[in-house]
Design a protein around this motif. Structure first.
Motif, PDB file in Angstrom:
ATOM      1  N   PHE A 205       0.806  -1.226   0.000  1.00 49.80           N
ATOM      2  CA  PHE A 205       0.000   0.000   0.000  1.00 49.80           C
ATOM      3  C   PHE A 205       0.839   1.276   0.000  1.00 49.80           C
ATOM      4  CE2 PHE A 205      -3.208  -3.041   1.235  1.00 49.80           C
ATOM      5  CZ  PHE A 205      -4.342  -2.553   0.596  1.00 49.80           C
ATOM      6  N   LEU A 206       2.159   1.149   0.031  1.00 46.38           N
ATOM      7  CA  LEU A 206       2.991   2.347  -0.034  1.00 46.38           C
ATOM      8  C   LEU A 206       2.833   3.078  -1.364  1.00 46.38           C
ATOM      9  CD1 LEU A 206       6.320   1.112   1.627  1.00 46.38           C
ATOM     10  CD2 LEU A 206       4.596   2.633   2.609  1.00 46.38           C
ATOM     11  N   LYS A 207       2.426   2.347  -2.409  1.00 44.25           N
ATOM     12  CA  LYS A 207       2.298   2.969  -3.733  1.00 44.25           C
ATOM     13  C   LYS A 207       0.840   3.143  -4.172  1.00 44.25           C
ATOM     14  CE  LYS A 207       5.196   2.021  -6.973  1.00 44.25           C
ATOM     15  NZ  LYS A 207       6.002   1.321  -8.013  1.00 44.25           N
ATOM     16  N   VAL A 208      -0.094   2.949  -3.247  1.00 48.13           N
ATOM     17  CA  VAL A 208      -1.501   3.198  -3.557  1.00 48.13           C
ATOM     18  C   VAL A 208      -1.826   4.653  -3.212  1.00 48.13           C
ATOM     19  CG1 VAL A 208      -3.891   2.574  -3.030  1.00 48.13           C
ATOM     20  CG2 VAL A 208      -2.142   0.795  -3.157  1.00 48.13           C
ATOM     21  N   ASP A 209      -2.425   5.358  -4.151  1.00 46.51           N
ATOM     22  CA  ASP A 209      -2.740   6.773  -3.966  1.00 46.51           C
ATOM     23  C   ASP A 209      -3.690   6.971  -2.786  1.00 46.51           C
ATOM     24  OD1 ASP A 209      -2.879   9.463  -4.410  1.00 46.51           O
ATOM     25  OD2 ASP A 209      -4.446   9.312  -5.928  1.00 46.51           O
ATOM     26  N   GLU A 210      -3.555   8.112  -2.126  1.00 50.62           N
ATOM     27  CA  GLU A 210      -4.474   8.447  -1.027  1.00 50.62           C
ATOM     28  C   GLU A 210      -4.972   9.872  -1.168  1.00 50.62           C
ATOM     29  OE1 GLU A 210      -4.761   9.049   3.817  1.00 50.62           O
ATOM     30  OE2 GLU A 210      -2.819   8.770   2.856  1.00 50.62           O
ATOM     31  N   PRO A 211      -6.281  10.051  -1.340  1.00 43.26           N
ATOM     32  CA  PRO A 211      -6.826  11.411  -1.314  1.00 43.26           C
ATOM     33  C   PRO A 211      -6.681  12.006   0.087  1.00 43.26           C
ATOM     34  CG  PRO A 211      -8.390   9.839  -2.273  1.00 43.26           C
ATOM     35  CD  PRO A 211      -7.303   9.040  -1.616  1.00 43.26           C
ATOM     36  N   PRO A 212      -6.597  13.311   0.209  1.00 45.82           N
ATOM     37  CA  PRO A 212      -6.508  13.916   1.538  1.00 45.82           C
ATOM     38  C   PRO A 212      -7.789  13.696   2.333  1.00 45.82           C
ATOM     39  CG  PRO A 212      -6.791  15.600  -0.137  1.00 45.82           C
ATOM     40  CD  PRO A 212      -6.556  14.314  -0.874  1.00 45.82           C
ATOM     41  N   VAL A 213      -7.669  13.709   3.648  1.00 41.69           N
ATOM     42  CA  VAL A 213      -8.811  13.499   4.533  1.00 41.69           C
ATOM     43  C   VAL A 213      -9.778  14.673   4.403  1.00 41.69           C
ATOM     44  CG1 VAL A 213      -9.542  13.267   6.936  1.00 41.69           C
ATOM     45  CG2 VAL A 213      -7.447  12.147   6.156  1.00 41.69           C
ATOM     46  N   THR A 214     -11.054  14.370   4.231  1.00 43.52           N
ATOM     47  CA  THR A 214     -12.105  15.397   4.250  1.00 43.52           C
ATOM     48  C   THR A 214     -12.529  15.591   5.705  1.00 43.52           C
ATOM     49  OG1 THR A 214     -12.863  14.685   2.070  1.00 43.52           O
ATOM     50  CG2 THR A 214     -14.357  16.074   3.361  1.00 43.52           C
ATOM     51  N   LYS A 215     -12.197  16.723   6.273  1.00 44.41           N
ATOM     52  CA  LYS A 215     -12.393  16.949   7.702  1.00 44.41           C
ATOM     53  C   LYS A 215     -13.730  17.638   7.975  1.00 44.41           C
ATOM     54  CE  LYS A 215      -7.443  17.432   8.601  1.00 44.41           C
ATOM     55  NZ  LYS A 215      -6.382  18.272   9.230  1.00 44.41           N
ATOM     56  N   LEU A 216     -14.237  17.382   9.166  1.00 44.27           N
ATOM     57  CA  LEU A 216     -15.414  18.112   9.621  1.00 44.27           C
ATOM     58  C   LEU A 216     -15.042  19.563   9.882  1.00 44.27           C
ATOM     59  CD1 LEU A 216     -17.020  15.587  12.133  1.00 44.27           C
ATOM     60  CD2 LEU A 216     -18.060  16.414  10.034  1.00 44.27           C
ATOM     61  N   PRO A 217     -15.933  20.513   9.546  1.00 42.39           N
ATOM     62  CA  PRO A 217     -15.615  21.929   9.783  1.00 42.39           C
ATOM     63  C   PRO A 217     -15.342  22.229  11.251  1.00 42.39           C
ATOM     64  CG  PRO A 217     -17.589  21.690   8.426  1.00 42.39           C
ATOM     65  CD  PRO A 217     -17.236  20.332   8.915  1.00 42.39           C
ATOM     66  N   GLN A 218     -16.150  21.652  12.159  1.00 41.74           N
ATOM     67  CA  GLN A 218     -15.972  21.835  13.600  1.00 41.74           C
ATOM     68  C   GLN A 218     -15.950  20.463  14.265  1.00 41.74           C
ATOM     69  OE1 GLN A 218     -19.280  24.364  14.677  1.00 41.74           O
ATOM     70  NE2 GLN A 218     -18.157  26.231  14.173  1.00 41.74           N
ATOM     71  N   LEU A 352     -19.471   1.859   3.249  1.00 44.28           N
ATOM     72  CA  LEU A 352     -18.740   2.784   2.391  1.00 44.28           C
ATOM     73  C   LEU A 352     -19.663   3.695   1.599  1.00 44.28           C
ATOM     74  CD1 LEU A 352     -15.849   0.521   1.027  1.00 44.28           C
ATOM     75  CD2 LEU A 352     -15.831   2.082   2.973  1.00 44.28           C
ATOM     76  N   LYS A 353     -20.814   3.186   1.165  1.00 43.41           N
ATOM     77  CA  LYS A 353     -21.709   3.982   0.329  1.00 43.41           C
ATOM     78  C   LYS A 353     -22.597   4.927   1.123  1.00 43.41           C
ATOM     79  CE  LYS A 353     -22.103   1.021  -3.744  1.00 43.41           C
ATOM     80  NZ  LYS A 353     -23.041   0.314  -4.656  1.00 43.41           N
ATOM     81  N   ASN A 354     -22.866   4.594   2.380  1.00 43.83           N
ATOM     82  CA  ASN A 354     -23.811   5.395   3.172  1.00 43.83           C
ATOM     83  C   ASN A 354     -23.141   6.253   4.235  1.00 43.83           C
ATOM     84  OD1 ASN A 354     -26.722   4.381   2.359  1.00 43.83           O
ATOM     85  ND2 ASN A 354     -25.428   2.571   2.467  1.00 43.83           N
ATOM     86  N   SER A 355     -21.819   6.334   4.195  1.00 39.84           N
ATOM     87  CA  SER A 355     -21.110   7.172   5.169  1.00 39.84           C
ATOM     88  C   SER A 355     -20.617   8.435   4.486  1.00 39.84           C
ATOM     89  CB  SER A 355     -19.922   6.396   5.764  1.00 39.84           C
ATOM     90  OG  SER A 355     -19.065   5.927   4.735  1.00 39.84           O
ATOM     91  N   PRO A 356     -20.818   9.603   5.092  1.00 34.69           N
ATOM     92  CA  PRO A 356     -20.355  10.861   4.488  1.00 34.69           C
ATOM     93  C   PRO A 356     -18.836  10.963   4.535  1.00 34.69           C
ATOM     94  CG  PRO A 356     -21.241  11.246   6.685  1.00 34.69           C
ATOM     95  CD  PRO A 356     -21.507   9.807   6.373  1.00 34.69           C
ATOM     96  N   ALA A 357     -18.245  11.553   3.525  1.00 34.98           N
ATOM     97  CA  ALA A 357     -16.784  11.621   3.424  1.00 34.98           C
ATOM     98  C   ALA A 357     -16.162  12.345   4.607  1.00 34.98           C
ATOM     99  CB  ALA A 357     -16.396  12.315   2.115  1.00 34.98           C
ATOM    100  N   GLU A 358     -16.842  13.393   5.126  1.00 33.31           N
ATOM    101  CA  GLU A 358     -16.222  14.200   6.185  1.00 33.31           C
ATOM    102  C   GLU A 358     -16.210  13.515   7.550  1.00 33.31           C
ATOM    103  OE1 GLU A 358     -20.553  15.390   5.723  1.00 33.31           O
ATOM    104  OE2 GLU A 358     -18.811  15.046   4.426  1.00 33.31           O
ATOM    105  N   ASN A 359     -16.913  12.399   7.713  1.00 37.50           N
ATOM    106  CA  ASN A 359     -16.886  11.698   9.006  1.00 37.50           C
ATOM    107  C   ASN A 359     -16.950  10.190   8.766  1.00 37.50           C
ATOM    108  OD1 ASN A 359     -16.758  11.512  11.788  1.00 37.50           O
ATOM    109  ND2 ASN A 359     -18.948  11.803  12.116  1.00 37.50           N
ATOM    110  N   ARG A 360     -16.369   9.742   7.644  1.00 37.47           N
ATOM    111  CA  ARG A 360     -16.506   8.350   7.225  1.00 37.47           C
ATOM    112  C   ARG A 360     -15.904   7.391   8.246  1.00 37.47           C
ATOM    113  NH1 ARG A 360     -15.514   8.418   1.807  1.00 37.47           N
ATOM    114  NH2 ARG A 360     -17.729   8.144   1.425  1.00 37.47           N
TER     115      ARG A 360
END
Length: 484
Positions: A205-218, A352-360
């Motif tokens: 997994f060292l060479k698998v791309d990773e999108p940045p974490v989508t964080k909660l605003p607060q 995976l399909k029903n969880s929001p990206a910002e708090n997955r």
């Protein structure tokens, strides 16, 4: 392509290459899990003098420590990327167990009882790290993999994972049956090989791309923790998963011990039995993934829960004869493994399909950790009860019933009770379960039930129509004058 973390100097793979290598890595990870937590681990504990309580704790740890997923979910909202934390913890987890399992051979003077508890403590640390890493990895995959064919891909991956599990258990059975090593030496060798495969799994997994974490605003703690429970779909899913783990762990945690202790199967026979079961899951996983992608996760969950009583019924019915029991259980366990594959595909797809990206990460943790805690406590309590009532039995109709049979019977009843609970899961985009059944067998169940009556009815109608046609086509008699 998203910016890569500064510590990663490797060139990432294209998506299709990464998807293939994620499957390869998953196969190695599955081999690690099977070789370290298979029936060989139970026999290793028994060889050290362990009882039903120790086996109950051993089987409870993989689910009881799912609470560490909440810790990962809280931490995951702070860093920009998850991969460095996941890789570090996973490498420690995969290598941690190897020196412990060789302990009873190197330092036998500590005593078997001491080594049992050291081994259980090591498994606890191992599983705590694994569950800490699991939501980090799943949320990473949820952000990285495209969602339009996610369940189809997950089913394809699950197929190869099942083949990997079957192959690793086959190797374990051959090692323990064709050599004179014994489980006290054989199991540590298996664990060492598993550790090597597990480390390779992580390094891929060292060479698998990773999108940045989508964080909660607060990211307030109570907001992060309570969000999954305020979501209608997830609240119903969490409630079902808690009840399901309670129902299954009453019986499932003690299947291998029952076969070894009561039925009298050898260790390599039990490993061979589980090998055949994984083959059943391997040949059906891809089709179940496509089915889930087409009709939704809920109908596949409902179908699997309805059929998951089959193994408990078989375990209650098998005779106390190792050979006969083996041949009866092989097809039953293959079907059960297929149902387990469908259950895993549907639950992972739902998460995976029903969880929001910002708090997955927290949604994933809530969907599994609460249920795991319930299941773990259940297994420990039932294991303690079995240990206290060791030797209890009653003969009915020439069949000997023990505490194991009571566990299987209770688990069977609770599994039936789980059917209306799983039916209440809220997933608006899913189809009805009846459509999945129709797709599988090509005809609706109601039509199958009515088939015999309909067959006779159609035969009667056909005969009546033939008689009518004959009457209509029969020539009219020639009219003649009456005689004078």
């Amino acid at each position: 392509m998203p910016r890569q973390p500064e510590w990663d100097i490797l060139t990432v793979w294209p998506l299709e290459t990464a998807k293939r290598n994620i499957i390869i890595a998953g196969c190695m990870g599955m081999a690690y899990t099977q070789l370290t937590l298979s029936a060989a681990a139970i026999d290793y504990v028994r060889d050290l003098g362990g009882t039903g309580l120790h086996v109950g704790i051993l089987n409870a740890l993989p689910v009881a420590l799912l609470g560490f997923q909440f810790l990962a979910a809280i931490i995951a909202n702070h860093p920009n990327y998850r991969r460095s934390l996941w890789v570090t913890c996973s490498l420690v987890q995969r290598a941690f167990l190897i020196p412990i399992v060789f302990g009873p051979v190197i330092w036998p003077e500590l005593g078997n009882t001491t080594w049992i508890w050291i081994f259980l403590g090591a498994i606890a640390c191992n599983q705590a790290l694994q569950h800490f890493c699991s939501p980090l990895w799943l949320s990473w995959m949820g952000d990285y993999l495209p969602h339009y064919d996610l369940n189809t891909y997950w089913g394809h991956r699950q197929r190869w994972l099942q083949w990997s599990a079957a192959g690793s258990l086959c190797v374990a059975a051959l090692l323990l049956s064709q050599t004179d090593l014994g489980v006290r030496i054989g199991y540590p060798i298996l664990a060492a090989g598993a550790g090597i495969l597990g480390i390779i799994d992580v390094l891929i997994f060292l060479k698998v791309d990773e999108p940045p974490v989508t964080k909660l605003p607060q990211p307030r703690l109570h907001t992060v923790l309570l969000a999954p429970f305020r979501h209608r779909g997830f609240r119903s899913f969490i409630g079902f998963m808690c009840f399901w783990h309670f129902a299954t762990m009453i019986g499932a945690a003690f299947i291998s011990l029952y076969l070894l202790d009561h039925v009298g199967m050898s260790l390599h026979a039990v490993l061979a039995l589980w090998t055949w079961s994984w083959i059943g899951g391997a040949v059906t996983a891809s089709g179940l993934g496509r089915l889930s992608n087409r009709f939704g996760n809920k109908p596949l969950l409902v179908l699997c829960v309805i059929c998951k009583t089959i193994n408990m019924i078989a375990l209650l019915a098998i005779p106390q004869n190792p050979t006969t029991a083996f041949y009866i259980l092989v097809p039953v366990f293959m079907v059960d493994a297929a149902l387990n594959a469908g259950f895993a595909i549907a639950t992972n797809g739902f998460l995976l399909k029903n969880s929001p990206a910002e708090n997955r990460t927290m949604f994933i943790a809530s969907g599994t950790a609460m249920a795991g805690i319930v299941g773990g406590i259940t297994a420990i309590v039932v294991g303690a009860i079995l240990s206290l009532n060791q030797g209890w039995s009653v003969s009915l109709g020439g069949h000997l019933f023990t505490g194991y049979h009571v566990c299987f019977a209770v688990s069977l009843l609770l599994r039936v009770a789980a059917i209306p609970i799983v039916s209440r899961i809220h997933e608006p985009t899913s189809h009805d379960t009846i459509q999945v059944v129709t797709s599988l067998i090509g005809v609706t169940p109601l039509r199958m039930i009515r088939y015999p009556a309909g067959l006779y009815r159609n035969m009667f109608v056909k005969q009546r129509n033939v008689r009518q046609e004959q009457t209509e086509t029969r020539p009219e008699p020639t009219k003649t004058s009456p005689p004078t």
